[in-house]
Design a protein around this motif. Structure first.
Motif, mmCIF file in Angstrom:
data_model
loop_
_atom_site.group_PDB
_atom_site.id
_atom_site.type_symbol
_atom_site.label_atom_id
_atom_site.label_comp_id
_atom_site.label_asym_id
_atom_site.label_seq_id
_atom_site.Cartn_x
_atom_site.Cartn_y
_atom_site.Cartn_z
ATOM 1 N N VAL A 186 0.847 -1.192 0.000
ATOM 2 C CA VAL A 186 0.000 0.000 0.000
ATOM 3 C C VAL A 186 0.881 1.241 0.000
ATOM 4 C CG1 VAL A 186 -1.919 -1.107 1.211
ATOM 5 C CG2 VAL A 186 -0.143 0.068 2.520
ATOM 6 N N SER A 187 0.258 2.366 -0.322
ATOM 7 C CA SER A 187 0.927 3.659 -0.216
ATOM 8 C C SER A 187 1.019 4.065 1.258
ATOM 9 C CB SER A 187 0.147 4.718 -1.005
ATOM 10 O OG SER A 187 0.633 6.011 -0.728
ATOM 11 N N ALA A 188 2.148 4.625 1.642
ATOM 12 C CA ALA A 188 2.318 5.061 3.025
ATOM 13 C C ALA A 188 1.457 6.272 3.340
ATOM 14 C CB ALA A 188 3.789 5.382 3.291
ATOM 15 N N GLN A 189 1.019 7.021 2.326
ATOM 16 C CA GLN A 189 0.224 8.221 2.555
ATOM 17 C C GLN A 189 -1.265 7.934 2.604
ATOM 18 O OE1 GLN A 189 1.441 10.885 -0.584
ATOM 19 N NE2 GLN A 189 3.199 11.639 0.566
ATOM 20 N N THR A 190 -1.738 7.084 1.708
ATOM 21 C CA THR A 190 -3.175 6.853 1.598
ATOM 22 C C THR A 190 -3.626 5.508 2.147
ATOM 23 O OG1 THR A 190 -2.989 5.893 -0.624
ATOM 24 C CG2 THR A 190 -3.215 8.303 -0.463
ATOM 25 N N VAL A 233 12.045 4.755 -1.604
ATOM 26 C CA VAL A 233 12.023 5.560 -2.824
ATOM 27 C C VAL A 233 10.588 5.811 -3.275
ATOM 28 C CG1 VAL A 233 12.615 5.554 -5.287
ATOM 29 C CG2 VAL A 233 14.322 4.869 -3.585
ATOM 30 N N CYS A 234 9.746 4.787 -3.209
ATOM 31 C CA CYS A 234 8.359 4.897 -3.684
ATOM 32 C C CYS A 234 7.377 5.247 -2.572
ATOM 33 C CB CYS A 234 7.942 3.580 -4.352
ATOM 34 S SG CYS A 234 8.946 3.142 -5.781
ATOM 35 N N ASN A 235 7.854 5.370 -1.330
ATOM 36 C CA ASN A 235 7.004 5.701 -0.185
ATOM 37 C C ASN A 235 5.860 4.682 -0.050
ATOM 38 O OD1 ASN A 235 6.268 7.138 2.090
ATOM 39 N ND2 ASN A 235 5.022 8.621 0.975
ATOM 40 N N THR A 236 6.234 3.421 0.025
ATOM 41 C CA THR A 236 5.269 2.340 0.157
ATOM 42 C C THR A 236 5.541 1.559 1.435
ATOM 43 O OG1 THR A 236 6.695 0.897 -1.188
ATOM 44 C CG2 THR A 236 4.906 2.092 -2.322
ATOM 45 N N LEU A 237 4.509 0.817 1.858
ATOM 46 C CA LEU A 237 4.604 -0.055 3.017
ATOM 47 C C LEU A 237 4.009 -1.408 2.660
ATOM 48 C CD1 LEU A 237 3.308 2.372 5.818
ATOM 49 C CD2 LEU A 237 5.683 1.725 5.416
ATOM 50 N N VAL A 238 4.508 -2.428 3.312
ATOM 51 C CA VAL A 238 3.918 -3.768 3.219
ATOM 52 C C VAL A 238 3.301 -4.055 4.579
ATOM 53 C CG1 VAL A 238 4.294 -6.200 2.775
ATOM 54 C CG2 VAL A 238 5.603 -4.490 1.511
ATOM 55 N N VAL A 239 1.982 -4.263 4.592
ATOM 56 C CA VAL A 239 1.252 -4.410 5.845
ATOM 57 C C VAL A 239 0.494 -5.734 5.855
ATOM 58 C CG1 VAL A 239 0.961 -1.917 6.086
ATOM 59 C CG2 VAL A 239 -0.793 -3.239 4.916
ATOM 60 N N ARG A 240 0.058 -6.101 7.049
ATOM 61 C CA ARG A 240 -0.753 -7.304 7.197
ATOM 62 C C ARG A 240 -2.205 -6.983 6.881
ATOM 63 N NH1 ARG A 240 1.706 -11.473 9.496
ATOM 64 N NH2 ARG A 240 -0.323 -12.409 9.945
ATOM 65 N N ASN A 241 -2.942 -8.000 6.448
ATOM 66 C CA ASN A 241 -4.363 -7.812 6.143
ATOM 67 C C ASN A 241 -5.160 -7.575 7.420
ATOM 68 O OD1 ASN A 241 -4.077 -8.021 3.399
ATOM 69 N ND2 ASN A 241 -4.373 -10.234 3.374
#
Length: 241
Positions: A186-190, A233-241
């Motif tokens: 997901v995006s870290a911002q949204t 670089v892309c401001n992304t995160l990997v999160v759990r469902n």
């Protein structure tokens, strides 16, 4: 002539009766004990120099409790809502939550999802490349042409699988590997999927993770946001469902 039974020489007053034979004289109050008022008589007033019990005057606050005593609980005034109960102190629990994005995925889950995706992308192409290598090693001209054909098909399968994985991550946040591990991109911002274009850029940015002995892939082990260099670089995160 005085009464021999009256040590102080006191005689009963005029009209007063002596106690009969076998009757006890009326009890006199002992020393220091106040006399009790008779029926219908008002209570005795405090003597000279004695203070009456203090009563709070009109408009004056009541007496304060003594040292070591707890004051009574304050009651809410008329028309005021009761005070809410005391809330338990805030206990900070570090679950690595960032807004609406959810709980950050652990490095093991990310590595497991990445391995599954690599197998999906590379396994079909690897089989085709293996067949092409056998044909090319036969030394026959016709076999070499067929081997080249297998190489091209294997490359097309690899690119197609790669783009399909990128599309899944960009539009849904989950490739097959991430879905199996219960994580998403997901995006870290949204907190929403980043789209196909940004997902493609992120795949290219993984080149940075391979620099310096692939330390970028290990960076989530000690990073506060559990990001690789490509994630930063892309401001992304990997999160759990």
């Amino acid at each position: 002539m005085g009464n021999p039974y009256d040590p102080y020489g006191q005689q009963p007053g005029y009209g007063q009766q002596q106690p009969g034979y076998g009757q006890q004289p009326p009890a006199q109050p002992g020393y220091g004990q106040p006399a009790q008022p008779g029926y219908g008589q008002p209570p005795a007033q405090p003597g000279y120099g004695q203070q009456p019990p203090a009563q709070p005057g009109y408009g004056q606050p009541p007496a304060q409790p003594g040292y070591g005593q707890q004051p009574p609980a304050a009651q809410p005034g008329y028309g005021q809502p009761p005070a809410p109960p005391a809330q338990a102190g805030y206990q900070e629990v570090h679950h690595h939550h960032y807004g609406s994005t959810g709980q950050l995925a652990e490095w093991g889950s990310r590595a497991g999802g990445y391995i599954i995706d690599i197998l999906i992308i590379g396994a079909p192409a690897g089989v085709l490349y293996f067949i092409a290598g056998l044909l090319a090693g036969s030394g026959s001209g016709g076999a070499a042409v067929i081997a080249l054909l297998f190489y091209l098909i294997g490359f097309a399968v690899y690119v197609g699988a790669f783009l399909w994985i990128v599309y899944q991550e960009g539009t849904t946040g989950q490739s097959i590997g991430k879905r199996q591990m219960g994580i998403r991109l997901v995006s870290a911002q949204t907190g929403q999927p980043i789209g196909f274009g940004m997902a493609f850029v992120r795949k290219i940015a993984h080149f940075l993770d391979g620099i310096l002995c692939y330390v970028g892939y290990l960076w989530p082990l000690w990073d506060d946001r559990k990001q690789t260099f490509a994630d930063k670089v892309c401001n992304t995160l990997v999160v759990r469902n």
